[in-house]
Motif scaffolding. Structure first.
Motif, PDB file in Angstrom:
ATOM      1  N   ALA A  22      50.163  10.629 -53.176  1.00 28.67           N
ATOM      2  CA  ALA A  22      49.124  11.607 -52.852  1.00 28.67           C
ATOM      3  C   ALA A  22      48.086  11.686 -53.974  1.00 28.67           C
ATOM      4  O   ALA A  22      46.880  11.751 -53.711  1.00 28.67           O
ATOM      5  N   ARG A  23      48.528  11.641 -55.213  1.00 31.34           N
ATOM      6  CA  ARG A  23      47.594  11.697 -56.341  1.00 31.34           C
ATOM      7  C   ARG A  23      46.767  10.418 -56.442  1.00 31.34           C
ATOM      8  O   ARG A  23      45.568  10.470 -56.744  1.00 31.34           O
ATOM      9  N   VAL A  24      47.397   9.284 -56.186  1.00 28.33           N
ATOM     10  CA  VAL A  24      46.667   8.014 -56.202  1.00 28.33           C
ATOM     11  C   VAL A  24      45.599   8.017 -55.105  1.00 28.33           C
ATOM     12  O   VAL A  24      44.458   7.575 -55.334  1.00 28.33           O
ATOM     13  N   THR A  25      45.935   8.539 -53.945  1.00 29.17           N
ATOM     14  CA  THR A  25      44.975   8.616 -52.844  1.00 29.17           C
ATOM     15  C   THR A  25      43.798   9.509 -53.227  1.00 29.17           C
ATOM     16  O   THR A  25      42.640   9.155 -52.977  1.00 29.17           O
ATOM     17  N   ARG A  26      44.077  10.661 -53.831  1.00 29.48           N
ATOM     18  CA  ARG A  26      43.001  11.554 -54.275  1.00 29.48           C
ATOM     19  C   ARG A  26      42.139  10.870 -55.329  1.00 29.48           C
ATOM     20  O   ARG A  26      40.911  10.976 -55.319  1.00 29.48           O
ATOM     21  N   ALA A  30      38.071   9.937 -55.345  1.00 30.36           N
ATOM     22  CA  ALA A  30      37.117  10.294 -56.406  1.00 30.36           C
ATOM     23  C   ALA A  30      36.390   9.050 -56.913  1.00 30.36           C
ATOM     24  O   ALA A  30      35.174   9.075 -57.137  1.00 30.36           O
ATOM     25  N   ILE A  31      37.119   7.963 -57.068  1.00 25.39           N
ATOM     26  CA  ILE A  31      36.502   6.710 -57.522  1.00 25.39           C
ATOM     27  C   ILE A  31      35.488   6.217 -56.493  1.00 25.39           C
ATOM     28  O   ILE A  31      34.366   5.839 -56.854  1.00 25.39           O
ATOM     29  N   ASP A  32      35.888   6.234 -55.230  1.00 23.68           N
ATOM     30  CA  ASP A  32      34.988   5.769 -54.172  1.00 23.68           C
ATOM     31  C   ASP A  32      33.707   6.587 -54.122  1.00 23.68           C
ATOM     32  O   ASP A  32      32.658   6.079 -53.726  1.00 23.68           O
ATOM     33  N   ASN A  33      33.796   7.844 -54.517  1.00 24.67           N
ATOM     34  CA  ASN A  33      32.647   8.750 -54.484  1.00 24.67           C
ATOM     35  C   ASN A  33      32.014   8.902 -55.874  1.00 24.67           C
ATOM     36  O   ASN A  33      31.275   9.855 -56.121  1.00 24.67           O
ATOM     37  N   HIS A  34      32.323   7.982 -56.774  1.00 25.19           N
ATOM     38  CA  HIS A  34      31.773   7.990 -58.140  1.00 25.19           C
ATOM     39  C   HIS A  34      31.948   9.344 -58.815  1.00 25.19           C
ATOM     40  O   HIS A  34      31.045   9.851 -59.484  1.00 25.19           O
ATOM     41  N   PHE A  35      33.141   9.915 -58.599  1.00 28.82           N
ATOM     42  CA  PHE A  35      33.518  11.189 -59.224  1.00 28.82           C
ATOM     43  C   PHE A  35      32.530  12.309 -58.891  1.00 28.82           C
ATOM     44  O   PHE A  35      32.304  13.208 -59.684  1.00 28.82           O
ATOM     45  N   LEU A  50      35.316   9.366 -68.569  1.00 31.10           N
ATOM     46  CA  LEU A  50      35.879   8.163 -67.951  1.00 31.10           C
ATOM     47  C   LEU A  50      36.651   7.323 -68.956  1.00 31.10           C
ATOM     48  O   LEU A  50      37.668   6.714 -68.604  1.00 31.10           O
ATOM     49  N   THR A  51      36.201   7.312 -70.199  1.00 29.52           N
ATOM     50  CA  THR A  51      36.930   6.593 -71.241  1.00 29.52           C
ATOM     51  C   THR A  51      38.321   7.193 -71.426  1.00 29.52           C
ATOM     52  O   THR A  51      39.312   6.460 -71.546  1.00 29.52           O
ATOM     53  N   GLN A  52      38.401   8.511 -71.408  1.00 30.71           N
ATOM     54  CA  GLN A  52      39.704   9.169 -71.522  1.00 30.71           C
ATOM     55  C   GLN A  52      40.574   8.895 -70.303  1.00 30.71           C
ATOM     56  O   GLN A  52      41.779   8.648 -70.435  1.00 30.71           O
ATOM     57  N   TYR A  53      39.986   8.946 -69.104  1.00 35.92           N
ATOM     58  CA  TYR A  53      40.745   8.643 -67.892  1.00 35.92           C
ATOM     59  C   TYR A  53      41.305   7.229 -67.958  1.00 35.92           C
ATOM     60  O   TYR A  53      42.468   6.989 -67.604  1.00 35.92           O
ATOM     61  N   LEU A  54      40.472   6.292 -68.397  1.00 38.12           N
ATOM     62  CA  LEU A  54      40.913   4.900 -68.494  1.00 38.12           C
ATOM     63  C   LEU A  54      42.061   4.761 -69.478  1.00 38.12           C
ATOM     64  O   LEU A  54      43.023   4.023 -69.234  1.00 38.12           O
ATOM     65  N   GLU A  55      41.991   5.466 -70.590  1.00 37.26           N
ATOM     66  CA  GLU A  55      43.062   5.405 -71.580  1.00 37.26           C
ATOM     67  C   GLU A  55      44.384   5.893 -70.989  1.00 37.26           C
ATOM     68  O   GLU A  55      45.422   5.260 -71.151  1.00 37.26           O
ATOM     69  N   VAL A  56      44.328   7.006 -70.264  1.00 39.01           N
ATOM     70  CA  VAL A  56      45.535   7.549 -69.639  1.00 39.01           C
ATOM     71  C   VAL A  56      46.077   6.568 -68.598  1.00 39.01           C
ATOM     72  O   VAL A  56      47.291   6.297 -68.561  1.00 39.01           O
ATOM     73  N   LEU A  57      45.205   6.031 -67.766  1.00 38.91           N
ATOM     74  CA  LEU A  57      45.640   5.088 -66.742  1.00 38.91           C
ATOM     75  C   LEU A  57      46.171   3.793 -67.342  1.00 38.91           C
ATOM     76  O   LEU A  57      47.142   3.218 -66.837  1.00 38.91           O
TER      77      LEU A  57
END
Length: 69
Positions: A22-26, A30-35, A50-57
């Protein structure tokens, strides 16, 4: 050897997989809609986010796929 009933563990595992999906889908939405950002409104703060998001991912995928450096 006595077999251990792990049905409760299996049920919890499946429930957690569902939560992750469910979280991956959400996240994909967000990615498809450019956040939800208008390209004209993007600033360096968004780049930092986005840099922080990328680090976590990256930490997550490194752990899942045993790709840690």
């Amino acid at each position: 050897m006595q077999k251990i009933d792990n049905s409760q563990t299996q049920n919890e595992f499946v429930a957690l997989v569902g939560e992750i999906q469910a979280r991956v889908t959400r996240l994909q939405g967000a990615i498809d809609n450019h956040f939800d950002l208008d390209p004209e409104d993007i600033h360096w703060g968004h780049v930092g986010d986005l840099t922080q998001y990328l680090e976590v991912l990256t930490n997550l995928t490194d752990r899942i796929f045993n790709e840690a450096k």
